[in-house]
Write a protein that holds these residues in place. Structure first.
Motif, mmCIF file in Angstrom:
data_model
loop_
_atom_site.group_PDB
_atom_site.id
_atom_site.type_symbol
_atom_site.label_atom_id
_atom_site.label_comp_id
_atom_site.label_asym_id
_atom_site.label_seq_id
_atom_site.Cartn_x
_atom_site.Cartn_y
_atom_site.Cartn_z
ATOM 1 N N ARG A 8 -11.252 30.981 -32.607
ATOM 2 C CA ARG A 8 -12.160 30.927 -31.464
ATOM 3 C C ARG A 8 -12.817 32.290 -31.312
ATOM 4 O O ARG A 8 -12.308 33.179 -30.635
ATOM 5 C CB ARG A 8 -11.398 30.564 -30.200
ATOM 6 N N ALA A 9 -13.954 32.465 -31.972
ATOM 7 C CA ALA A 9 -14.646 33.751 -31.916
ATOM 8 C C ALA A 9 -15.155 34.060 -30.517
ATOM 9 O O ALA A 9 -15.384 35.226 -30.181
ATOM 10 C CB ALA A 9 -15.813 33.762 -32.909
ATOM 11 N N ASP A 10 -15.320 33.022 -29.676
ATOM 12 C CA ASP A 10 -15.802 33.278 -28.313
ATOM 13 C C ASP A 10 -14.726 33.947 -27.456
ATOM 14 O O ASP A 10 -14.976 34.286 -26.302
ATOM 15 C CB ASP A 10 -16.290 31.989 -27.660
ATOM 16 N N SER A 11 -13.521 34.120 -28.011
ATOM 17 C CA SER A 11 -12.481 34.865 -27.296
ATOM 18 C C SER A 11 -12.652 36.372 -27.452
ATOM 19 O O SER A 11 -11.894 37.139 -26.873
ATOM 20 C CB SER A 11 -11.090 34.469 -27.820
ATOM 21 N N PHE A 37 -23.662 39.280 -34.525
ATOM 22 C CA PHE A 37 -23.800 38.499 -35.749
ATOM 23 C C PHE A 37 -22.480 37.883 -36.199
ATOM 24 O O PHE A 37 -22.419 36.721 -36.597
ATOM 25 C CB PHE A 37 -24.380 39.366 -36.866
ATOM 26 N N PHE A 38 -21.384 38.649 -36.142
ATOM 27 C CA PHE A 38 -20.109 38.154 -36.651
ATOM 28 C C PHE A 38 -19.259 37.438 -35.610
ATOM 29 O O PHE A 38 -18.293 36.764 -35.972
ATOM 30 C CB PHE A 38 -19.306 39.300 -37.265
ATOM 31 N N LEU A 39 -19.602 37.563 -34.312
ATOM 32 C CA LEU A 39 -18.759 36.959 -33.283
ATOM 33 C C LEU A 39 -19.503 36.081 -32.283
ATOM 34 O O LEU A 39 -19.020 35.013 -31.910
ATOM 35 C CB LEU A 39 -18.011 38.054 -32.503
ATOM 36 N N GLN A 40 -20.676 36.539 -31.837
ATOM 37 C CA GLN A 40 -21.316 35.896 -30.695
ATOM 38 C C GLN A 40 -22.404 34.893 -31.066
ATOM 39 O O GLN A 40 -22.770 34.045 -30.251
ATOM 40 C CB GLN A 40 -21.909 36.978 -29.769
ATOM 41 N N CYS A 41 -22.911 34.948 -32.279
ATOM 42 C CA CYS A 41 -23.946 34.009 -32.708
ATOM 43 C C CYS A 41 -23.360 32.595 -32.739
ATOM 44 O O CYS A 41 -22.269 32.382 -33.288
ATOM 45 C CB CYS A 41 -24.462 34.395 -34.097
ATOM 46 N N PRO A 42 -24.041 31.609 -32.167
ATOM 47 C CA PRO A 42 -23.517 30.233 -32.154
ATOM 48 C C PRO A 42 -23.197 29.691 -33.548
ATOM 49 O O PRO A 42 -22.193 28.995 -33.730
ATOM 50 C CB PRO A 42 -24.644 29.431 -31.495
ATOM 51 N N ALA A 43 -24.029 30.022 -34.528
ATOM 52 C CA ALA A 43 -23.795 29.535 -35.885
ATOM 53 C C ALA A 43 -22.524 30.135 -36.477
ATOM 54 O O ALA A 43 -21.720 29.443 -37.110
ATOM 55 C CB ALA A 43 -24.995 29.866 -36.776
ATOM 56 N N THR A 44 -22.332 31.434 -36.254
ATOM 57 C CA THR A 44 -21.140 32.096 -36.775
ATOM 58 C C THR A 44 -19.887 31.582 -36.079
ATOM 59 O O THR A 44 -18.847 31.375 -36.712
ATOM 60 C CB THR A 44 -21.244 33.615 -36.591
ATOM 61 N N ARG A 45 -19.977 31.341 -34.790
ATOM 62 C CA ARG A 45 -18.827 30.797 -34.070
ATOM 63 C C ARG A 45 -18.432 29.432 -34.617
ATOM 64 O O ARG A 45 -17.247 29.105 -34.714
ATOM 65 C CB ARG A 45 -19.155 30.689 -32.584
ATOM 66 N N GLN A 46 -19.421 28.643 -34.984
ATOM 67 C CA GLN A 46 -19.136 27.337 -35.561
ATOM 68 C C GLN A 46 -18.394 27.474 -36.891
ATOM 69 O O GLN A 46 -17.460 26.721 -37.183
ATOM 70 C CB GLN A 46 -20.444 26.558 -35.766
ATOM 71 N N ILE A 47 -18.794 28.464 -37.692
ATOM 72 C CA ILE A 47 -18.129 28.697 -38.985
ATOM 73 C C ILE A 47 -16.678 29.105 -38.758
ATOM 74 O O ILE A 47 -15.761 28.583 -39.407
ATOM 75 C CB ILE A 47 -18.880 29.777 -39.781
ATOM 76 N N TRP A 48 -16.445 30.040 -37.844
ATOM 77 C CA TRP A 48 -15.084 30.492 -37.577
ATOM 78 C C TRP A 48 -14.206 29.342 -37.095
ATOM 79 O O TRP A 48 -13.067 29.188 -37.542
ATOM 80 C CB TRP A 48 -15.075 31.604 -36.529
ATOM 81 N N PHE A 49 -14.719 28.518 -36.192
ATOM 82 C CA PHE A 49 -13.904 27.448 -35.633
ATOM 83 C C PHE A 49 -13.643 26.351 -36.659
ATOM 84 O O PHE A 49 -12.586 25.715 -36.648
ATOM 85 C CB PHE A 49 -14.581 26.846 -34.398
ATOM 86 N N ALA A 50 -14.608 26.125 -37.573
ATOM 87 C CA ALA A 50 -14.429 25.098 -38.597
ATOM 88 C C ALA A 50 -13.581 25.576 -39.765
ATOM 89 O O ALA A 50 -13.178 24.781 -40.613
ATOM 90 C CB ALA A 50 -15.787 24.629 -39.120
ATOM 91 N N SER A 51 -13.267 26.863 -39.811
ATOM 92 C CA SER A 51 -12.440 27.412 -40.890
ATOM 93 C C SER A 51 -10.999 26.945 -40.714
ATOM 94 O O SER A 51 -10.624 26.457 -39.646
ATOM 95 C CB SER A 51 -12.499 28.945 -40.871
ATOM 96 N N PRO A 52 -10.156 27.065 -41.751
ATOM 97 C CA PRO A 52 -8.765 26.618 -41.636
ATOM 98 C C PRO A 52 -7.989 27.285 -40.511
ATOM 99 O O PRO A 52 -7.046 26.716 -39.978
ATOM 100 C CB PRO A 52 -8.174 26.987 -42.997
ATOM 101 N N GLY A 53 -8.379 28.512 -40.150
ATOM 102 C CA GLY A 53 -7.698 29.190 -39.055
ATOM 103 C C GLY A 53 -8.125 28.720 -37.686
ATOM 104 O O GLY A 53 -7.504 29.076 -36.687
ATOM 105 N N ALA A 54 -9.188 27.893 -37.616
ATOM 106 C CA ALA A 54 -9.724 27.393 -36.339
ATOM 107 C C ALA A 54 -9.859 28.537 -35.327
ATOM 108 O O ALA A 54 -9.397 28.460 -34.192
ATOM 109 C CB ALA A 54 -8.849 26.283 -35.774
#
Length: 361
Positions: free
Chosen positions: A124-127, A105-122
């Protein structure tokens, strides 16, 4: 490449400041080796030093608590509810393609990954494949402000998940990012030295005599378009200029704010304003501008452009105001579609006038 030219630059995406270090490379390789970890329960316990740094951030208590519960496995995720035979679909609330665990939910979900990458910290949750390891790296490589940003993001994601489940509200990435911004804005703003607390005004205040105050704001919509609004007033509250603009290819709502600041500074130079104070209701932008050192990120690239524009002014300051003191710029940004790309010199559109009068009465 910035607006004033220069060569392209390489950024190390797994370090917050964009700089490559041997420690960052080591942790990246460590994350690659942990891809096959079945769950966060198999990761090593977090050290006391981590928790000391975790609880010392300036994030809101509810953001810290939610993040702590997520790390400790105390959030009522569907996979956890399903195991004791509760009548619940264990599928992820966002994508419904995997069981809803902390790791997914917090790392691997495509929607959550999009949120993390679009955040100011950019980010990469897929790492990452393990939620605990994610936090260990965040604490190792990030400062207190970055850790607070991650805590606020976790809270906003969890809040959006509950709205999807209990209010049947669709997930909107830009709404989650705006929520992160508002959570950060609730925290007391600190001055450049990071020691004294600055009480942010709740209403617009007139600048010093001889200075023009430029309030700006940005409204971000899905589809990489941000809408910008600006109003400039002198020490008597007289209108010097107002403007609206579209900006394309914006990654996130929080990056729209520094883009709005850069646009405002360029407009001020074009209009001949030499002594200005720009005012924002984005606490993250305010802190980033006053932060010591220069990072390598999308945000720092825009701020470098802003610093190059400083030569066009005799006097320049950045101040923070609560959203209630930035209502005119906020209205202009949200209604750009009505006014298109326009600049008004010493006047405002008729619907904005009552807001301007309210500011000075």
């Amino acid at each position: 490449m910035g607006i004033h030219g220069g060569s392209d630059e390489l950024y190390w995406s797994d370090n917050v400041d964009g700089q490559y270090t041997s420690k960052g490379g080591y942790n990246f390789m460590r994350m690659l080796l942990s891809y096959d970890a079945p769950s966060s329960s198999t990761s090593a316990p977090l050290r006391p030093a981590f928790w000391k740094k975790f609880w010392a951030t300036q994030a809101l208590p509810r953001c810290k608590e939610t993040s702590w519960r997520a790390i400790s496995g105390y959030l009522p995720l569907k996979e956890r509810l399903f195991r004791p035979r509760v009548d619940v679909d264990p599928g992820c609330s966002f994508c419904a393609t995997h069981w809803e665990t902390e790791d997914h939910f917090f790392l691997q979900c495509p929607a959550t990954r999009q949120i993390w990458f679009a955040s100011p910290g950019a980010i990469r949750a897929d790492s990452f494949s393990c939620f605990r390891d994610f936090w260990a790296v965040v604490a190792l490589q990030g400062d207190g402000d970055f850790l607070a940003l991650v805590q606020a993001t976790v809270y906003a994601i969890w809040e959006a998940r509950n709205q999807v489940n209990f209010q049947q509200r669709p997930l909107m990435v830009h709404s989650v990012l705006s929520r992160v911004e508002s959570l950060l804005a609730e925290v007391s703003v600190r001055d450049n030295g990071g020691e004294a607390t600055v009480a942010a005004p709740a209403r617009w205040k007139r600048p010093a005599q001889g200075t023009i105050k430029c309030n700006f704001d940005a409204s971000f919509k899905e589809g990489d378009v941000s809408r910008l609004g600006m109003i400039a007033r002198d020490h008597e509250g007289a209108i010097m200029a107002t403007a609206c603009s579209f900006q394309f290819h914006t990654i996130s709502s929080l990056l729209a704010e520094p883009m709005s600041m850069r646009w405002t500074m360029q407009l001020a130079i074009d209009l001949g304003f030499r002594r200005i104070c720009v005012e924002t209701d984005c606490v993250y932008l305010f802190r980033s501008w006053h932060a010591t050192g220069e990072g390598r990120s999308y945000l720092s690239s825009i701020l470098r452009d802003c610093r190059l524009l400083l030569s066009g002014f005799d006097h320049f300051t950045v101040s923070f105001v609560r959203r209630t003191g930035n209502v005119v710029a906020d209205f202009l940004a949200k209604n750009v579609k009505t006014y298109a790309n326009q600049v008004w010199v010493e006047e405002v559109p008729a619907p904005v006038l009552p807001l301007v009068i309210s500011d000075i009465t």
